[in-house]
Write a protein that holds these residues in place. Sequence first.
Motif, PDB file in Angstrom:
ATOM      1  N   UNK A  15      -0.564   2.761  -7.798  1.00 12.57           N
ATOM      2  CA  UNK A  15      -0.176   2.049  -6.577  1.00 12.57           C
ATOM      3  C   UNK A  15      -1.336   1.192  -6.063  1.00 12.57           C
ATOM      4  N   UNK A  16      -2.551   1.688  -6.206  1.00 12.87           N
ATOM      5  CA  UNK A  16      -3.724   0.899  -5.806  1.00 12.87           C
ATOM      6  C   UNK A  16      -3.856  -0.343  -6.682  1.00 12.87           C
ATOM      7  N   UNK A  17      -3.666  -0.178  -7.988  1.00 14.24           N
ATOM      8  CA  UNK A  17      -3.734  -1.321  -8.906  1.00 14.24           C
ATOM      9  C   UNK A  17      -2.710  -2.391  -8.535  1.00 14.24           C
ATOM     10  N   UNK A  18      -1.503  -1.949  -8.221  1.00 11.51           N
ATOM     11  CA  UNK A  18      -0.443  -2.898  -7.866  1.00 11.51           C
ATOM     12  C   UNK A  18      -0.779  -3.614  -6.561  1.00 11.51           C
ATOM     13  N   UNK A  19      -1.293  -2.872  -5.587  1.00 10.70           N
ATOM     14  CA  UNK A  19      -1.660  -3.468  -4.302  1.00 10.70           C
ATOM     15  C   UNK A  19      -2.755  -4.519  -4.464  1.00 10.70           C
ATOM     16  N   UNK A  20      -3.641  -4.300  -5.426  1.00  8.19           N
ATOM     17  CA  UNK A  20      -4.740  -5.238  -5.661  1.00  8.19           C
ATOM     18  C   UNK A  20      -4.323  -6.434  -6.517  1.00  8.19           C
ATOM     19  N   UNK A  21      -3.054  -6.471  -6.902  1.00 11.91           N
ATOM     20  CA  UNK A  21      -2.545  -7.636  -7.619  1.00 11.91           C
ATOM     21  C   UNK A  21      -2.289  -7.435  -9.087  1.00 11.91           C
ATOM     22  N   UNK A  22      -2.702  -6.295  -9.626  1.00 11.95           N
ATOM     23  CA  UNK A  22      -2.412  -6.018 -11.032  1.00 11.95           C
ATOM     24  C   UNK A  22      -0.938  -5.636 -11.175  1.00 11.95           C
ATOM     25  N   UNK A  23      -0.305  -6.089 -12.235  1.00 12.29           N
ATOM     26  CA  UNK A  23       1.094  -5.773 -12.544  1.00 12.29           C
ATOM     27  C   UNK A  23       2.084  -6.461 -11.604  1.00 12.29           C
ATOM     28  N   UNK A  24       1.599  -7.273 -10.656  1.00 12.16           N
ATOM     29  CA  UNK A  24       2.500  -7.967  -9.733  1.00 12.16           C
ATOM     30  C   UNK A  24       2.685  -9.415 -10.172  1.00 12.16           C
ATOM     31  N   UNK A  25       3.690 -10.060  -9.620  1.00 13.72           N
ATOM     32  CA  UNK A  25       3.887 -11.480  -9.894  1.00 13.72           C
ATOM     33  C   UNK A  25       2.710 -12.266  -9.325  1.00 13.72           C
ATOM     34  N   UNK A  26       2.260 -13.309 -10.013  1.00  7.86           N
ATOM     35  CA  UNK A  26       1.072 -14.041  -9.569  1.00  7.86           C
ATOM     36  C   UNK A  26       1.210 -14.665  -8.185  1.00  7.86           C
ATOM     37  N   UNK A  27       2.433 -15.041  -7.808  1.00  3.68           N
ATOM     38  CA  UNK A  27       2.629 -15.689  -6.507  1.00  3.68           C
ATOM     39  C   UNK A  27       3.097 -14.715  -5.426  1.00  3.68           C
ATOM     40  N   UNK A  28       3.011 -13.420  -5.694  1.00  3.26           N
ATOM     41  CA  UNK A  28       3.446 -12.423  -4.710  1.00  3.26           C
ATOM     42  C   UNK A  28       2.495 -12.399  -3.519  1.00  3.26           C
ATOM     43  N   UNK A  29       3.051 -12.250  -2.329  1.00  5.73           N
ATOM     44  CA  UNK A  29       2.225 -12.141  -1.127  1.00  5.73           C
ATOM     45  C   UNK A  29       1.638 -10.734  -1.047  1.00  5.73           C
ATOM     46  N   UNK A  30       0.658 -10.556  -0.175  1.00  7.99           N
ATOM     47  CA  UNK A  30       0.055  -9.233  -0.007  1.00  7.99           C
ATOM     48  C   UNK A  30       1.107  -8.230   0.460  1.00  7.99           C
ATOM     49  N   UNK A  31       1.986  -8.665   1.339  1.00  8.15           N
ATOM     50  CA  UNK A  31       3.041  -7.780   1.838  1.00  8.15           C
ATOM     51  C   UNK A  31       3.957  -7.331   0.700  1.00  8.15           C
ATOM     52  N   UNK A  32       4.291  -8.250  -0.192  1.00  2.58           N
ATOM     53  CA  UNK A  32       5.150  -7.917  -1.334  1.00  2.58           C
ATOM     54  C   UNK A  32       4.440  -6.969  -2.299  1.00  2.58           C
ATOM     55  N   UNK A  33       3.151  -7.171  -2.496  1.00  2.73           N
ATOM     56  CA  UNK A  33       2.384  -6.280  -3.370  1.00  2.73           C
ATOM     57  C   UNK A  33       2.336  -4.868  -2.794  1.00  2.73           C
TER      58      UNK A  33
ATOM     59  N   UNK B 168      -1.201   4.709   3.158  1.00  5.38           N
ATOM     60  CA  UNK B 168      -2.574   4.713   3.668  1.00  5.38           C
ATOM     61  C   UNK B 168      -3.563   4.418   2.545  1.00  5.38           C
ATOM     62  N   UNK B 169      -3.274   4.930   1.365  1.00  8.35           N
ATOM     63  CA  UNK B 169      -4.148   4.710   0.209  1.00  8.35           C
ATOM     64  C   UNK B 169      -4.220   3.220  -0.145  1.00  8.35           C
ATOM     65  N   UNK B 170      -3.074   2.556  -0.196  1.00  2.02           N
ATOM     66  CA  UNK B 170      -3.077   1.130  -0.549  1.00  2.02           C
ATOM     67  C   UNK B 170      -3.586   0.281   0.614  1.00  2.02           C
ATOM     68  N   UNK B 171      -3.376   0.765   1.838  1.00  2.38           N
ATOM     69  CA  UNK B 171      -3.919   0.058   3.010  1.00  2.38           C
ATOM     70  C   UNK B 171      -5.434  -0.046   2.917  1.00  2.38           C
ATOM     71  N   UNK B 172      -6.067   1.067   2.582  1.00  6.01           N
ATOM     72  CA  UNK B 172      -7.522   1.078   2.440  1.00  6.01           C
ATOM     73  C   UNK B 172      -7.964   0.157   1.301  1.00  6.01           C
ATOM     74  N   UNK B 173      -7.186   0.155   0.223  1.00  9.69           N
ATOM     75  CA  UNK B 173      -7.560  -0.627  -0.958  1.00  9.69           C
ATOM     76  C   UNK B 173      -7.625  -2.122  -0.665  1.00  9.69           C
ATOM     77  N   UNK B 174      -6.729  -2.601   0.205  1.00 13.32           N
ATOM     78  CA  UNK B 174      -6.691  -4.046   0.489  1.00 13.32           C
ATOM     79  C   UNK B 174      -7.423  -4.404   1.779  1.00 13.32           C
TER      80      UNK B 174
END
Length: 245
Positions: free
Chosen positions: A92-110, A173-179
């Motif tokens: 979940x942290x990796x996804x929040x940081x942009x890995x595995x997500x669409x390149x144009x995804x917003x932070x909220x979408x990630x 909370x974990x992904x909140x801290x990550x970003x």
Amino acid sequence: MSENDAISCIRSIKMPDYYRNYYSNLSTETYTIYQHAAAAKSTLFDSSAIIEPKIAFDLADRVAKMHEINITEPLRELLKIHGKELSALILSKDIALGNHSLPDATLEEKLDLAVRVGLAIITEGVTIAALQGISDVKIKKNKDGTEYLSISIAGPMRSAGGTESAVTMLIADHVRKAVGLAKYQANSFDDETGRFVEELRIYERDASNFQFHILDEDIIHVISNLPVELDGVDTDPYEVVNHKS
């Protein structure tokens, strides 16, 4: 995953031959039935031309197909080393940081995807919680202008299902801290803790009882210290009296 891929995965797992034959035959029959279903759907006699259920080999494959995200192999490798709980937090942290997500995804979408995928891993992809149990994942602002994460749960208060809700907040909370988002500041704009207490008491009185009675001061203490906002959608036709805003 194709039939050949599934059988190849089965053969790579150490097991007695009679187990391997059983699972190989099961896989072959499943794909045969799937092909028959596809042929039937292609006639367009049904309202939909696609087969809604997807065939998944394991937890990693199931979660990837639930959310249509290419994480099968990374998750499979994580699960070999860690338990599902730690794997959920790492991925979940990796996804929040942009890995595995669409390149144009917003932070909220990630963040939305990160929380849902993490919850799907925890629940092993066998409940609807990760898809429909979370209504919204949004970034909002505290009174001081800092941004925080808000999770909206799509379900009524109830005695069962609390673990999934609690784990959702933990992952959030974990992904909140990550970003680098700030903590949620309760009562920034309104008496939010007071509304929580009022809603809970109305629900207890008019909708359903709980197994355990929680003191008002405990509710206020918990909500005041949540780093992520816990929100929700309307579930019952009962209105609060004192906290309508």
